[in-house]
Design an enzyme around this catalytic site. Structure first.
Site, mmCIF file in Angstrom:
data_model
loop_
_atom_site.group_PDB
_atom_site.id
_atom_site.type_symbol
_atom_site.label_atom_id
_atom_site.label_comp_id
_atom_site.label_asym_id
_atom_site.label_seq_id
_atom_site.Cartn_x
_atom_site.Cartn_y
_atom_site.Cartn_z
ATOM 1 N N ASN A 1 69.246 30.618 48.536
ATOM 2 C CA ASN A 1 69.284 30.717 50.007
ATOM 3 C C ASN A 1 68.310 31.767 50.531
ATOM 4 O O ASN A 1 68.453 32.248 51.660
ATOM 5 C CB ASN A 1 70.688 31.068 50.485
ATOM 6 N N HIS B 1 70.718 24.139 46.908
ATOM 7 C CA HIS B 1 69.639 24.345 47.886
ATOM 8 C C HIS B 1 68.260 24.496 47.227
ATOM 9 O O HIS B 1 67.302 24.887 47.890
ATOM 10 C CB HIS B 1 69.929 25.574 48.749
#
Ligand SMILES: [Fe+2]
Ligand SMILES: [Fe+2]
Length: 272
Positions: free
Chosen positions: A40, A68
């Site tokens: 992130n 992610h």
């Protein structure tokens, strides 16, 4: 051997914690190896080549990711030339990059770092238990490597605990990431593997999972997005876990939480 694992770095606040705090920690505690989850790091979503390099420059030896991993599309390309950046090993065959690497620690030890992702309440990738087996069997603790760190990126604590027990005795540390909240169940399992369900995030805890809190609250109230999620920019807490690993066996001798800065109660390793 002294290991530090740092949980999901979120946005600029989290990146500042890495650049401001990590080099001093490595020096003060004479850390041998540092693993940072960076999924992130870029505005809350993914990681860029420049940010990955910043983490390595600050002293990280390996950067792991999770669901992610590909939010910044450049990661699909630069991960091929950055062996210190991992994505979950249980992505389908043909996915760019790698899910495991062997790093050389500052004390000269060979450390296998493996990144896998859970499947409960997440995108169903290939079996993470089979993937972990493959990576650990290829580089067994005690013969091929001196320590093994597994980042189990998963939502469900049950799946993370199961992974800890499944790898008990074969890894130095099995640590969960992804939930962005640190758990207090750090322990050494019967077989000698240090375990923690979640390392927590490195970022601003005056937030919802590291994001500026107004829009997440709005979406729970009204179910209609009114703005993009933006990382919260307040004072960060560096969150992670410290592990003392036996030079003789590669198994854990001590584990303790690490929380520095920001609004969470401070925790430092007491055994160093
Ligand atoms: Fe995350
Ligand atoms: Fe995640």
């Amino acid at each position: 051997m002294r290991l530090l694992f740092v949980g999901d770095v979120v946005g600029r606040s989290g990146r500042n914690a890495i650049s401001d705090i990590l080099p001093g920690l490595i020096a003060d505690y004479a850390l041998d190896l540092v693993v940072v989850n960076g999924e992130n790091a870029a505005g809350g979503f993914g990681i860029t080549e420049e940010i990955c390099q910043d983490f390595l420059d600050a002293g990280a030896d390996v950067v792991t990711t999770g669901n992610h991993a590909w939010d910044q599309r450049e990661a699909l390309v630069f991960i091929e030339r950055q062996p210190q950046l991992l994505r979950p090993a249980n992505y389908p065959p043909g996915t760019p990059g790698r899910g495991a690497t062997v790093a050389i620690a500052r004390n000269g030890a060979r450390v296998l770092v493996v990144n896998v992702m859970g499947r409960v309440y997440m995108d169903a990738l290939d079996d993470p238990f089979a993937a972990a087996d493959r990576e650990l069997n290829a580089c067994p603790l005690g013969s091929m490597v001196d320590a093994v760190v597994v980042d189990m990126h998963a939502e469900a604590t049950s799946e993370k605990q199961a992974m800890g027990h499944y790898l008990d005795g074969r890894a130095s540390l099995v640590v969960g990431t992804h939930t962005h909240v640190p758990t207090a169940d750090h322990q050494i399992l019967d077989g000698g593997t240090a375990y923690l369900s979640d390392a927590g995030m490195t970022g601003d805890y005056d937030s919802v999972l590291g994001m500026e809190k107004d829009e997440p609250v709005n979406r729970f109230l009204r179910k209609i997005p009114t703005a993009r999620f933006q990382p919260a920019l307040g004072e960060p807490t560096l969150c992670g876990v410290a592990v003392e690993v036996s030079d003789a066996t590669g198994l854990a001798e001590a584990i303790g939480p690490v929380r520095i800065g920001g609004r969470l109660a401070e925790a430092l390793p007491t055994f160093w």
